[in-house]
Design an enzyme around this catalytic site. Structure first.
Site, PDB file in Angstrom:
ATOM      1  CG  ASP A  38     -10.498  24.250   1.542  1.00  0.00           C
ATOM      2  OD1 ASP A  38     -11.302  24.961   1.702  1.00  0.00           O
ATOM      3  OD2 ASP A  38     -10.720  23.045   1.550  1.00  0.00           O
ATOM      4  CB  ILE A  41      -7.213  19.802   1.932  1.00  0.00           C
ATOM      5  CG1 ILE A  41      -7.055  19.946   3.424  1.00  0.00           C
ATOM      6  CG2 ILE A  41      -7.847  18.355   1.840  1.00  0.00           C
ATOM      7  CD1 ILE A  41      -8.500  20.250   4.312  1.00  0.00           C
ATOM      8  CD  GLU A  77     -11.131  25.699  -2.453  1.00  0.00           C
ATOM      9  OE1 GLU A  77      -9.943  25.434  -2.875  1.00  0.00           O
ATOM     10  OE2 GLU A  77     -11.244  26.721  -1.897  1.00  0.00           O
ATOM     11  CG  ASP A  79      -7.436  20.162  -4.757  1.00  0.00           C
ATOM     12  OD1 ASP A  79      -7.410  19.761  -3.529  1.00  0.00           O
ATOM     13  OD2 ASP A  79      -7.409  21.317  -4.808  1.00  0.00           O
ATOM     14  CG  HIS A 123     -14.547  -1.407  -4.212  1.00  0.00           C
ATOM     15  ND1 HIS A 123     -15.404  -2.013  -3.542  1.00  0.00           N
ATOM     16  CD2 HIS A 123     -15.636  -0.466  -4.983  1.00  0.00           C
ATOM     17  CE1 HIS A 123     -16.529  -1.790  -3.543  1.00  0.00           C
ATOM     18  NE2 HIS A 123     -16.688  -0.663  -4.405  1.00  0.00           N
ATOM     19  CB  CYS A 165     -11.891  -5.502   0.796  1.00  0.00           C
ATOM     20  SG  CYS A 165     -13.558  -5.090   0.692  1.00  0.00           S
ATOM     21  CB  SER A 191     -13.633  -2.837   4.793  1.00  0.00           C
ATOM     22  OG  SER A 191     -12.335  -2.834   5.538  1.00  0.00           O
ATOM     23  CB  SER A 193     -21.173  -0.499   4.053  1.00  0.00           C
ATOM     24  OG  SER A 193     -21.798  -1.523   3.538  1.00  0.00           O
TER      25      SER A 193
END
Lengths: 354, 476
Positions: A38, A41, A77, A79, A123, A165, A191, A193
Site C-alpha cells: 500500500d 500505491i 487505503e 489516498d 469518461h 472512451c 469504450s 461497459s
C-alpha cells in the site's frame, strides 16, 4: 522510495459511475496480490461507492454480477478521495510539487529506478479526460507532465493504461522516453461497459478492464508472461472497441519485459555462496561509449527521442475506412439535382453557364 | 439507511510540553467492548482501546492557556473501510488478536450508525496526581439495526457472531485488561431472558438511585475460554418485553427551517430530561460565511417564554476569510425543551467556488454542546475495578462529568448557477457576431460591381455554341 509504484485514478463521480471505481479497485487488488504494498500505491477515487447511501451492500464493491469477490476488501487505503481528485493534485503528484505538509502516503516517492504503472479510468474524449464532471486534463498536459518527470528523473519506465472512451488520443502526444501506453479504444470509438448487476442497479465493470483482469488473474509473482501479451488481452470481438498501444517510446523489446516488472514487485534475487566482486559505479560511468546501460541512459546527452507524432506507427490495427459511395453515382446524383432545379425555376438560369 | 455523517473534530491542546522521547516507556494497553440493547430494538456496541505511556511523566500546568486551543471541523466525511484501515493499524495488536478481530468492514458499516474516534490527551497518573502521562484512546461505536436482526432470527436476541460475523478467540496478548461487557440492566427482568455462556455479574449503583447491571467476560482469565474454545455470548428475551430504559439527561437536535433558496433558519432543540436539576450548557456553532447569519434574529425560548442566555459570544464572518462563530451559555430549566433560533440569508458564490456536485448542497458543521452533567452516571467518584467505565478518567471529577454532544450536520441547498451558461454564451455571441455583424460589415465595406463571365476555353465554347445553336439563342 518505491521501485514499483502504482498510481490509479478514478475520475468519475456519482453513483452511475460505479463501474469506474470497480475498475480501479479490481486493478488495485490484482496488483496488491502480486506484491506491491500500500505504501507504493497511490489511489485516487473521486467518489465513494462502498458506503454510498444507494449501495444495497455497504462496504462492498463488486466487479461481477456473481458478486464473488468484494474488491473493496478489508484493508483498502485510499489516498486521494472525493474533492481532492483534481487535475491540479494529479499533476502535482506526478511532478512531486506537492504542498510541504502533504503526508507521505499522498506523495509519489519515485526515483530514476522506479517502474511506474499508471491506470486511469473515467469518461474521456478526443484529447481529454474528464475529472469529476467539472474539469478536464488534456493529452498535451499529460505529455508535458511526463516530460517533467523525465527531466527530474522521477521514473525509469512508465506503463500507462487508460480505459475511457477515445483513450488512444490521450497517449498520442507523449514524447518522453521509456513509456509504453495501452488504451481501450481508438479515437472516434467508445469504450463500453460489460454487464449490469441487477441487484445493485448499475454497470459494474468495463469491458477492457474485465478482460484485463481475467488475464491478470492468471499471473502470479513467478509468471514469465510478457508485456506484449497485454496488447492482445482484449480483441475486438470481446471489447467491441479496438484497443491501441504505443511502444515506440519504449527502449526495450516488450516481448522481453515481464508483466511483473510493472504489475508486481518482483525483483530478481540470486543467492550465491562465493564472493562476487562488484565493479564500482565510477568504473561503469567511464566505460567505452556505446555500452548500453539502462541506469545511465538518461544521464548521457546523446539520446535520440522519437518523433513527437508518429502518426503512421501509432495505431497497430489500421483505422477502418468508412464506406463511400462510388464516384459515378455522386456525379449522376448531382446532375439530377441540378436538372430538377433548373426545370423548377426555369431554364433561364442555364444561360449564365452557357 | 446508514446515517454516516461523521463530524471530524480536532481539539488540540497545543501547550508546549517538554519533548518526550520514548526510551523505555511503561506502556499499558487496555481494551473493552460494551454491548447494550436499546429500547428501539437496536443494539449499540462501544469499543474502546486505551494506550497509556506511564514511563514519561511531566509537569502539567495548572490551567490551560486558551491561546493554544484550536478547533477544526469537517462537516462531511464519508466513513468507510478506508478510514477503518489506518485506524486499526494504530492498535498494538492490529486486527489480529483481541477485540479488534471483530472489526470487519462488511458488518460494521451495514448498520444504523457508526462513529470512529481518536483522542490524544494528557491524563493524571494514578493513584495520586504525582505526574501526568499521555493517553491515546480509540473509540468505535456502532448501532446495529434491530428490525433486520429480529426478522432474521425470529426472536429478540443476538449472538456475537450474528453481529460481527465471528466470535472471539482470545485477548490481545499484550493487553493488561481485555473485557467484554453486556449491559443487562433493562432486560434482566424480562421473561425468557437467557444469557450464555455465564459470566461475572457486576452491579453498579449511582448517586441518583440508578442501578446498572453488567455481565463481564474477562478475556484474560483462562476460565473464560475453559468451556468453549471461542467466546460467543448469546442473549435472548421475549419479544414483547417493554424496556424501561433511562434516557440520557441531555439531548440536542438541530434542523433547518424555512423554504426557498433565499432565506432560512437554523433551530436547535436542547432537551433537559433531568426532573429537578437545571443544566448549564455551552452551545457553540460555526457557520460558513455564505450563510449570512443575522445576530439580531437570535431567539432563545423555553416552553414559549424567552430564556436569555447568560453569555452570547458572536464573531461575524468575513467573506471568504473566516466563518461565523456563535457561542451561547444557556441555562436549561429542569424537564424542559429549549429552542435556539437564528435566521440567515444565502449568498451567491462565484462559479469557481462551487464543488463539482454543486446541486447536492453544502454541509454545515455540527454544533457542539458541552455540559457538566450531575454525577448520576456511575463512577464519577469511586469505582469498583470491575466496572466498565472504571478506567475512564473524566476531566471534571467534583461536580459531575463533562459531556460533549455533537448535533446533526445540516445540508443546505445553495442557489447554484447553470454551469453550462459560459458555453452557451460563447456560442450565442459568436453566432450573433458572425451573422449579424458579419453581414453588416460585408455590406458596408464591399463594393459590388458586375463582371462579365470569363471567356471560356475553346472546347467549352464550342460545346456551348452547339447547345446555343440548337436553342436558337445568340452564340458566344
Amino acid at each position: 522510495m518505491c521501485q514499483y509504484c502504482l498510481i490509479q485514478v478514478c475520475t468519475s463521480r456519482f453513483w452511475f459511475n460505479y463501474r469506474h471505481v470497480a475498475n480501479v479497485l479490481s486493478v488495485y487488488r490484482s496488483v496488491k496480490r502480486l506484491g506491491i504494498p500500500d505504501s507504493h500505491i497511490i489511489m485516487m477515487l473521486a467518489d465513494d461507492m462502498a458506503c454510498n447511501a444507494r449501495n444495497p451492500r455497504p462496504a462492498t464493491v463488486f466487479n461481477n454480477a456473481h458478486e464473488q469477490i468484494n474488491v473493496y476488501g478489508d484493508d483498502v487505503e485510499v489516498d486521494y478521495r472525493g474533492y481532492e481528485v483534481t487535475v491540479e493534485n494529479f499533476v502535482r503528484l506526478l511532478m512531486g510539487r506537492v504542498p510541504p505538509n502533504t503526508p507521505r502516503s499522498k506523495r509519489l516517492l519515485s526515483d530514476e529506478r522506479s517502474n511506474i504503472l499508471i491506470y486511469m479510468t473515467g469518461h474521456g474524449g478526443d484529447g481529454f479526460l474528464k475529472f469529476q464532471d467539472s474539469e478536464e486534463i488534456t493529452n498535451i498536459e499529460l505529455a508535458d507532465a511526463f516530460e517533467q518527470m523525465w527531466q527530474k528523473k522521477r521514473y525509469h519506465e512508465i506503463a500507462f493504461i487508460m480505459d475511457t472512451c477515445q483513450a488512444v488520443s490521450m497517449y498520442q502526444k507523449f514524447y518522453s522516453p521509456n513509456i509504453v501506453a495501452i488504451a481501450s479504444s481508438q479515437v472516434g470509438e467508445d469504450s463500453l461497459s460489460h454487464h449490469v448487476d441487477s441487484s445493485i442497479g448499475v454497470y459494474v465493470i468495463d469491458r477492457f478492464t474485465y478482460y484485463l483482469l481475467e488475464f491478470l488473474e492468471k499471473i502470479h509473482p513467478a509468471s514469465q508472461n510478457t508485456m506484449d501479451e497485454l496488447f492482445r488481452v482484449c480483441p475486438k470481438r470481446d471489447c467491441i472497441s479496438t484497443p491501441g498501444q504505443r511502444t515506440d517510446l519504449f527502449s526495450r523489446d516488450l516481448s522481453t519485459v515481464l508483466i511483473t516488472e510493472f504489475f508486481g514487485s518482483v525483483r530478481k534475487v540470486e543467492l550465491v555462496t562465493r564472493v562476487v566482486s562488484v565493479p564500482s559505479l565510477r568504473d561503469l560511468l567511464t566505460t567505452v561509449p556505446g555500452k548500453k546501460d539502462d541506469i545511465n541512459e538518461g544521464v548521457t546527452l546523446s539520446n535520440v527521442f522519437a518523433d513527437q507524432l508518429p502518426v503512421a506507427q501509432m495505431v497497430q490495427k489500421g483505422k477502418q475506412k468508412e464506406w463511400h459511395p462510388p464516384d459515378g453515382f455522386i456525379l449522376a446524383f448531382w446532375a439530377l439535382v441540378l436538372l430538377v432545379f433548373f426545370k423548377t425555376y426555369g431554364m433561364k438560369h442555364l444561360t449564365f453557364i452557357f | 439507511m446508514v446515517k454516516s455523517s461523521l463530524v471530524l473534530v480536532l481539539s488540540l491542546l497545543l501547550t508546549p510540553f517538554p519533548d518526550v522521547t520514548c526510551r523505555n516507556t511503561d506502556e499499558v494497553f487496555q481494551e473493552q467492548l460494551l454491548l447494550k440493547p436499546l429500547p428501539s430494538g437496536d443494539l449499540v456496541a462501544s469499543f474502546r482501546f486505551d494506550i497509556e505511556w506511564h514511563g514519561q511523566t511531566f509537569e502539567q500546568r495548572t490551567e490551560t492557556d486558551e491561546s493554544y486551543l484550536r478547533y477544526a471541523s469537517l462537516p462531511r466525511e464519508i466513513v468507510c473501510t478506508e478510514n477503518l484501515t489506518p485506524w486499526k493499524k494504530l492498535l498494538p495488536c492490529d486486527s489480529k488478536a483481541g477485540l479488534a478481530t471483530l472489526l470487519a468492514g462488511g458488518k460494521l458499516f451495514n448498520s444504523m450508525y457508526y462513529s470512529l474516534g481518536l483522542h490524544f490527551r494528557p491524563v493524571p497518573m494514578r493513584p495520586d496526581d504525582a505526574g501526568w502521562s499521555w493517553q491515546l484512546t480509540q473509540t468505535l461505536t456502532v448501532v446495529f439495526d434491530g428490525f433486520v436482526r429480529s426478522k432474521l432470527t425470529g426472536t429478540n436476541g443476538w449472538t456475537l457472531s450474528s453481529l460481527f460475523g465471528r466470535p472471539l478467540d482470545g485477548p490481545c496478548p499484550i493487553a493488561s485488561r481485555s473485557r467484554l461487557y453486556v449491559d443487562i440492566t433493562d432486560i434482566e427482568q424480562a421473561p425468557g431472558f437467557s444469557l450464555n455462556p455465564a459470566g461475572t455479574t457486576v452491579t453498579e449503583a449511582s448517586g441518583m438511585d440508578r442501578k446498572y447491571s453488567y455481565v463481564l467476560y474477562n478475556l484474560l482469565q483462562p476460565s473464560t475460554f475453559a468451556q468453549v474454545k471461542r467466546l460467543n455470548p448469546s442473549v435472548n428475551w421475549d419479544a414483547d418485553w417493554d424496556m424501561q430504559s433511562q434516557r440520557p439527561w441531555l439531548h440536542v437536535e438541530r434542523f433547518l427551517t424555512g423554504v426557498g433558496l433565499h432565506h432560512g433558519g437554523i433551530s436547535s432543540l436542547l432537551h433537559n430530561r433531568h426532573p429537578n436539576r437545571s443544566l448549564t450548557v455551552h452551545h457553540q456553532d460555526t457557520l460558513p460565511w455564505f450563510l449570512r447569519v443575522y445576530s439580531h434574529t437570535l431567539t432563545v425560548t423555553t416552553a414559549g417564554k424567552a430564556n436569555p442566555p447568560s453569555y452570547v459570544g458572536y464573531r461575524p464572518a468575513r467573506d471568504r476569510e473566516r466563518p461565523h462563530q456563535l457561542e451561547l451559555l444557556l441555562t436549561l430549566p429542569p424537564a424542559t425543551i429549549t429552542r435556539v433560533d437564528i435566521q440567515f440569508e444565502r449568498a451567491l458564490l462565484t462559479w469557481t467556488e462551487y464543488p463539482p456536485d454543486a446541486n447536492h448542497g453544502v454541509h454545515i458543521c455540527a454544533a457542539v454542546v458541552t455540559a457538566v452533567l450531575p454525577d448520576s452516571d456511575p463512577c464519577t467518584g469511586l469505582c469498583s475495578e470491575n466496572s466498565p467505565v472504571s478506567f475512564y478518567r473524566p476531566l471534571v471529577r467534583d461536580t459531575g462529568h463533562l459531556s460533549r454532544l455533537y448535533t446533526q450536520t445540516l445540508l443546505v441547498s445553495l442557489p447554484t448557477p447553470d454551469f453550462s451558461m459560459p458555453y452557451n454564451v460563447v456560442c450565442l455571441t459568436c453566432t450573433v457576431v458572425a451573422i449579424g455583424f458579419g453581414s453588416f460589415h460585408n455590406i458596408l465595406t464591399r463594393s459590388f460591381r458586375t463582371r462579365d463571365p470569363a471567356q471560356a476555353s475553346g472546347i467549352v465554347r464550342h460545346l456551348a455554341n452547339l447547345i446555343r445553336r440548337w436553342r436558337g439563342v445568340p452564340l458566344l
